[in-house]
Design a protein around this motif. Sequence first.
Motif, PDB file in Angstrom:
ATOM      1  N   LEU A  36      41.656  24.959  48.740  1.00  0.00           N
ATOM      2  CA  LEU A  36      40.420  25.713  48.521  1.00  0.00           C
ATOM      3  C   LEU A  36      40.273  26.849  49.524  1.00  0.00           C
ATOM      4  CD1 LEU A  36      38.037  22.722  47.809  1.00  0.00           C
ATOM      5  CD2 LEU A  36      38.681  24.511  46.173  1.00  0.00           C
ATOM      6  N   SER A  37      40.629  26.593  50.781  1.00  0.00           N
ATOM      7  CA  SER A  37      40.506  27.647  51.790  1.00  0.00           C
ATOM      8  C   SER A  37      41.464  28.798  51.493  1.00  0.00           C
ATOM      9  CB  SER A  37      40.725  27.098  53.196  1.00  0.00           C
ATOM     10  OG  SER A  37      42.049  26.660  53.369  1.00  0.00           O
ATOM     11  N   ASP A  38      42.661  28.488  50.992  1.00  0.00           N
ATOM     12  CA  ASP A  38      43.587  29.555  50.585  1.00  0.00           C
ATOM     13  C   ASP A  38      42.989  30.385  49.450  1.00  0.00           C
ATOM     14  OD1 ASP A  38      45.475  28.807  52.440  1.00  0.00           O
ATOM     15  OD2 ASP A  38      46.798  27.812  50.993  1.00  0.00           O
ATOM     16  N   ASN A  39      42.416  29.697  48.476  1.00  0.00           N
ATOM     17  CA  ASN A  39      41.825  30.398  47.333  1.00  0.00           C
ATOM     18  C   ASN A  39      40.672  31.297  47.764  1.00  0.00           C
ATOM     19  OD1 ASN A  39      43.627  28.972  45.768  1.00  0.00           O
ATOM     20  ND2 ASN A  39      42.112  27.511  45.038  1.00  0.00           N
ATOM     21  N   ILE A  40      39.795  30.768  48.606  1.00  0.00           N
ATOM     22  CA  ILE A  40      38.634  31.534  49.068  1.00  0.00           C
ATOM     23  C   ILE A  40      39.081  32.726  49.910  1.00  0.00           C
ATOM     24  CG2 ILE A  40      36.577  31.436  50.539  1.00  0.00           C
ATOM     25  CD1 ILE A  40      36.258  28.489  49.494  1.00  0.00           C
ATOM     26  N   ALA A  41      40.097  32.522  50.746  1.00  0.00           N
ATOM     27  CA  ALA A  41      40.594  33.606  51.597  1.00  0.00           C
ATOM     28  C   ALA A  41      41.218  34.736  50.776  1.00  0.00           C
ATOM     29  CB  ALA A  41      41.621  33.067  52.586  1.00  0.00           C
ATOM     30  N   ASN A  42      41.719  34.415  49.590  1.00  0.00           N
ATOM     31  CA  ASN A  42      42.408  35.416  48.774  1.00  0.00           C
ATOM     32  C   ASN A  42      41.596  35.903  47.580  1.00  0.00           C
ATOM     33  OD1 ASN A  42      45.238  35.848  49.833  1.00  0.00           O
ATOM     34  ND2 ASN A  42      45.058  33.615  49.874  1.00  0.00           N
ATOM     35  N   VAL A  43      40.310  35.585  47.547  1.00  0.00           N
ATOM     36  CA  VAL A  43      39.488  35.962  46.399  1.00  0.00           C
ATOM     37  C   VAL A  43      39.412  37.483  46.217  1.00  0.00           C
ATOM     38  CG1 VAL A  43      37.216  36.007  47.534  1.00  0.00           C
ATOM     39  CG2 VAL A  43      37.390  35.319  45.141  1.00  0.00           C
ATOM     40  N   ASN A  44      39.546  38.233  47.289  1.00  0.00           N
ATOM     41  CA  ASN A  44      39.475  39.697  47.202  1.00  0.00           C
ATOM     42  C   ASN A  44      40.833  40.378  47.318  1.00  0.00           C
ATOM     43  OD1 ASN A  44      36.636  39.847  46.893  1.00  0.00           O
ATOM     44  ND2 ASN A  44      36.389  39.496  49.079  1.00  0.00           N
ATOM     45  N   THR A  45      41.908  39.627  47.145  1.00  0.00           N
ATOM     46  CA  THR A  45      43.247  40.195  47.214  1.00  0.00           C
ATOM     47  C   THR A  45      43.494  41.034  45.964  1.00  0.00           C
ATOM     48  OG1 THR A  45      44.045  38.334  48.502  1.00  0.00           O
ATOM     49  CG2 THR A  45      45.703  39.682  47.398  1.00  0.00           C
ATOM     50  N   VAL A  46      43.801  42.303  46.174  1.00  0.00           N
ATOM     51  CA  VAL A  46      43.999  43.243  45.072  1.00  0.00           C
ATOM     52  C   VAL A  46      45.465  43.655  45.029  1.00  0.00           C
ATOM     53  CG1 VAL A  46      43.357  45.525  44.180  1.00  0.00           C
ATOM     54  CG2 VAL A  46      41.644  44.095  45.309  1.00  0.00           C
ATOM     55  N   THR A  47      46.013  43.739  43.819  1.00  0.00           N
ATOM     56  CA  THR A  47      47.371  44.242  43.632  1.00  0.00           C
ATOM     57  C   THR A  47      47.349  45.300  42.541  1.00  0.00           C
ATOM     58  OG1 THR A  47      47.914  42.564  41.978  1.00  0.00           O
ATOM     59  CG2 THR A  47      48.419  42.034  44.271  1.00  0.00           C
ATOM     60  N   SER A  48      48.456  45.994  42.401  1.00  0.00           N
ATOM     61  CA  SER A  48      48.563  46.969  41.315  1.00  0.00           C
ATOM     62  C   SER A  48      48.696  46.204  39.995  1.00  0.00           C
ATOM     63  CB  SER A  48      49.772  47.878  41.526  1.00  0.00           C
ATOM     64  OG  SER A  48      50.962  47.137  41.430  1.00  0.00           O
TER      65      SER A  48
ATOM     66  N   SER B  22      51.813  40.725  39.917  1.00  0.00           N
ATOM     67  CA  SER B  22      51.032  39.521  39.613  1.00  0.00           C
ATOM     68  C   SER B  22      49.858  39.403  40.573  1.00  0.00           C
ATOM     69  CB  SER B  22      51.910  38.270  39.759  1.00  0.00           C
ATOM     70  OG  SER B  22      52.968  38.287  38.851  1.00  0.00           O
ATOM     71  N   ALA B  23      48.779  38.846  40.070  1.00  0.00           N
ATOM     72  CA  ALA B  23      47.611  38.576  40.912  1.00  0.00           C
ATOM     73  C   ALA B  23      47.871  37.326  41.741  1.00  0.00           C
ATOM     74  CB  ALA B  23      46.376  38.366  40.036  1.00  0.00           C
ATOM     75  N   TYR B  24      47.106  37.168  42.817  1.00  0.00           N
ATOM     76  CA  TYR B  24      47.172  35.924  43.587  1.00  0.00           C
ATOM     77  C   TYR B  24      46.836  34.779  42.645  1.00  0.00           C
ATOM     78  CZ  TYR B  24      45.865  32.142  46.669  1.00  0.00           C
ATOM     79  OH  TYR B  24      45.768  30.909  47.268  1.00  0.00           O
ATOM     80  N   GLN B  25      47.613  33.711  42.709  1.00  0.00           N
ATOM     81  CA  GLN B  25      47.389  32.556  41.854  1.00  0.00           C
ATOM     82  C   GLN B  25      46.689  31.453  42.651  1.00  0.00           C
ATOM     83  OE1 GLN B  25      51.713  32.785  40.463  1.00  0.00           O
ATOM     84  NE2 GLN B  25      50.678  31.757  38.761  1.00  0.00           N
ATOM     85  N   ALA B  26      45.496  31.112  42.213  1.00  0.00           N
ATOM     86  CA  ALA B  26      44.739  30.054  42.871  1.00  0.00           C
ATOM     87  C   ALA B  26      45.500  28.741  42.774  1.00  0.00           C
ATOM     88  CB  ALA B  26      43.365  29.910  42.229  1.00  0.00           C
ATOM     89  N   LYS B  27      45.399  27.925  43.831  1.00  0.00           N
ATOM     90  CA  LYS B  27      46.070  26.625  43.898  1.00  0.00           C
ATOM     91  C   LYS B  27      45.065  25.520  43.614  1.00  0.00           C
ATOM     92  CE  LYS B  27      48.874  28.398  47.611  1.00  0.00           C
ATOM     93  NZ  LYS B  27      48.896  28.497  49.060  1.00  0.00           N
TER      94      LYS B  27
ATOM     95  N   GLY C  72      43.135  54.004  36.735  1.00  0.00           N
ATOM     96  CA  GLY C  72      42.194  53.597  37.774  1.00  0.00           C
ATOM     97  C   GLY C  72      41.966  52.098  37.838  1.00  0.00           C
ATOM     98  N   MET C  73      42.894  51.312  37.285  1.00  0.00           N
ATOM     99  CA  MET C  73      42.730  49.857  37.234  1.00  0.00           C
ATOM    100  C   MET C  73      43.594  49.171  38.297  1.00  0.00           C
ATOM    101  SD  MET C  73      40.594  49.611  34.774  1.00  0.00           S
ATOM    102  CE  MET C  73      40.555  47.964  34.148  1.00  0.00           C
ATOM    103  N   VAL C  74      43.081  48.052  38.835  1.00  0.00           N
ATOM    104  CA  VAL C  74      43.815  47.184  39.755  1.00  0.00           C
ATOM    105  C   VAL C  74      43.701  45.747  39.240  1.00  0.00           C
ATOM    106  CG1 VAL C  74      43.510  48.650  41.782  1.00  0.00           C
ATOM    107  CG2 VAL C  74      41.827  46.885  41.286  1.00  0.00           C
ATOM    108  N   ARG C  75      44.515  44.867  39.792  1.00  0.00           N
ATOM    109  CA  ARG C  75      44.500  43.459  39.379  1.00  0.00           C
ATOM    110  C   ARG C  75      43.926  42.607  40.516  1.00  0.00           C
ATOM    111  NH1 ARG C  75      47.183  41.700  35.177  1.00  0.00           N
ATOM    112  NH2 ARG C  75      48.670  43.413  35.247  1.00  0.00           N
ATOM    113  N   GLU C  76      42.962  41.759  40.160  1.00  0.00           N
ATOM    114  CA  GLU C  76      42.352  40.817  41.107  1.00  0.00           C
ATOM    115  C   GLU C  76      42.601  39.396  40.609  1.00  0.00           C
ATOM    116  OE1 GLU C  76      38.185  41.701  41.425  1.00  0.00           O
ATOM    117  OE2 GLU C  76      38.534  43.459  42.677  1.00  0.00           O
ATOM    118  N   PRO C  77      42.583  38.419  41.525  1.00  0.00           N
ATOM    119  CA  PRO C  77      42.768  37.032  41.077  1.00  0.00           C
ATOM    120  C   PRO C  77      41.571  36.553  40.257  1.00  0.00           C
ATOM    121  CG  PRO C  77      42.326  37.108  43.434  1.00  0.00           C
ATOM    122  CD  PRO C  77      42.441  38.522  42.961  1.00  0.00           C
TER     123      PRO C  77
END
Length: 130
Positions: free
Chosen positions: A24-36, A40-45, A84-89
Motif C-alpha cells: 500500500l505504501s508503494d502504491n500511495i507513493a506512486n499515485v502521482n507518477t507520470v509517464t509518457s 506503461s503506467a506504474y502498476q499498483a501492487k 498533450g496527454m500523459v499516462r498516470e497510474p
Amino acid sequence: MGAFDMLSIANTSLGAHQTWLDALSDNIANVNTVTSTSQSAYQAKFAVFTPDANGGVDVAGFAQSSAEGIEVSSPDSPLADADGMVREPDIDMSSQMSQLIMAQRGYQSSVQVTKSAQDTYDSALSIGAK
C-alpha cells in the motif's frame, strides 16, 4: 489451541499485514507518477494471501493493476505527447487509504495477540516459580 500456536499464527499475521502495508505504501507513493503515453503506467501492487496448514496465513505473491493506467491531459508536462496527454497510474487513493487503515488495525490486533500469549507464558512460568 496452545499459547505456542497463538504465537505462530500471530507471527504469520504480522508478516502478512506488514507485506500489505508495504504494498500500500508503494502504491500511495506512486499515485502521482507520470509517464509518457508510449510507456506503461506504474502498476499498483496487491498482496495475495493464502491460509497455511497451521491456521496462519502465507503471502502467496502479488497481483498488479493494469499497465495501461489513465491518460490525462497535461500539455505543460515535458512527457506529454503531441496531443498533450500523459499516462498516470489507475490508483484509487480512497481505496488505498481505506485498505491502509484495515492493514494497520490488523497489524495492531496481531501485536495484541502476541502480547496476550506472552502474558500467558509469564503467568505459567510464575506459577512454577513459587
